[in-house]
Write a protein that holds these residues in place. Structure first.
Motif: not given
Length: 392
Positions: A255-263
């Motif tokens: 959840w924590i890794y994918f909660v923000v748009p890393a790109h």
């Protein structure tokens, strides 16, 4: 129909709908075989009371796996033409990582890195040939120079890695440290005058997919350990808290890794290098959580020769490192206000404190991780600025 030979030229960074290919997904899955081997040997080393040597060997082997994976991923983002020759060379790299995986046990148990080195050599020489091919087809002189620098740097560094096989054991950690810096310097040197045409969305997706696969391997390893603890040791009461806590930790990590748009962080080569290099810690800690859960189960059923404190730390330390590294690399750039900024650092500290909760340490850490997600969601929902920034 795939063509036998096509020009290996740079793809556009503005290309729309750039997604991972089936070959890249297959590549990832085969690399996780080596990750699983490294994790299994880490479990064995720590369970036998050799934590220091086990962690050092794990760091060395995992670097070889991660670096070869990362170099291929960035190259493919810029130059994948999907012809027959490209596919064959990629399959050679897969064969190399399987050779490396076969040598992991010897590296841990006998401190013999020969097979690991040979597998790494196969992967890296195959990668150098791809760069030479890209140089051959490049029309821009600066791009051609960049590709040749990559190829030359990759080949040169392999000679240095041979010292890891030949050097006396006490010197190997220092050889490893020097060679890590040499490897990390190759892309910086190669791209100092021209930048490869990697695709931000594609790179973010590739890293995300590998994170998912590593977390999946963590779940698989922990599941086998829990099943063994229940069926062979009749230790349901001891194992259930570890299983529940471990599941909450993995769910929260996803959840924590994918909660923000890393790109959105990949807007320049400098940011991309920092982000890409920093994922060594994310990937290694995510895989180590699975090893830690196995160790916790073995200690709970009396099969590991370590204390409850040490077994708990095998879970809580990599879990805390994962959360903190995700925050440092990209999550913090999407937080608004001190409250949001402090969630992951505070959570990392609290998870470390769970180490001292005895047999309930893993469950306590899992509950802290779940609470971290709940607090983060609540703070985001209450602050429209955060939602606007995350979706911009």
């Amino acid at each position: 129909m795939t063509q036998p030979f096509l020009p290996l030229t740079a793809r556009s960074r503005e290309e729309s709908h750039r997604v991972a290919t089936s070959l890249e997904l297959f590549f990832d899955l085969c690399f996780v075989v080596a990750v699983a081997q490294a994790g299994a040997e880490l479990v064995h080393a720590i369970a036998e009371g050799h934590a220091g040597q086990g962690i050092l060997n794990y760091a060395m082997v995992f670097f070889a796996i991660w670096w070869a994976w990362m170099n291929f991923s960035w190259f493919a983002s810029a130059y994948d033409n999907d012809d027959v020759l490209y596919r064959v060379i990629t399959l050679v790299q897969i064969a190399g990582v399987l050779v490396l995986a076969a040598g992991v046990s010897s590296a841990f148990e006998e401190h013999d890195f020969l097979v690991v080195y040979l597998g790494y050599l196969v992967m890296r020489l195959a990668m150098a040939s791809q760069w030479l091919r890209a140089a051959h087809h490049a029309t821009d002189p600066a791009e051609r120079t960049m590709c040749r620098r990559y190829a030359g740097g990759v080949v040169t560094v392999q000679a240095g890695w041979l010292a890891l096989v030949l050097a006396p054991e006490p010197a190997r950690p220092w050889v490893f440290l020097v060679m890590v810096f040499a490897e990390l310097a190759v892309p910086l040197y190669a791209e100092k005058d021209a930048v490869s045409a990697w695709h931000p969305h594609h790179i973010a997706e590739r890293y995300g997919l590998f994170t998912i696969i590593v977390l999946g391997e963590t779940v698989a390893a922990a599941t086998v350990a829990v099943k063994t603890g229940i069926t062979e040791n009749d230790a349901l009461g001891e194992v259930i808290p570890i299983a529940a806590g471990g599941l909450l930790l993995v769910f929260a990590a996803w959840w924590i890794y994918f909660v923000v748009p890393a790109h959105d962080r990949l807007t320049s080569s400098r940011q991309a290098f920092l982000w890409g290099y920093g994922h060594y810690v994310i990937f290694a800690s995510a895989a180590a959580v699975g090893a830690g859960l196995e160790i916790a189960v073995e200690q709970a059923v009396g099969e590991a020769h370590i204390s409850t404190l040490a077994a708990s730390a095998a879970v809580t330390i990599p879990s805390a490192v994962f959360l903190l590294s995700v925050w440092l690399l990209h999550a913090r750039y999407f937080k608004v206000g001190i409250a949001q900024q402090m969630v992951l650092p505070v959570s990392s500290f609290l998870i470390l404190m769970c180490t001292f909760a005895g047999h309930w340490a893993v469950l306590a850490a899992g509950l802290v991780a779940a609470a971290t997600v709940a607090v983060g969601v609540t703070l985001t929902a209450r602050n429209p600025a955060t939602r606007a920034r995350a979706t911009a």
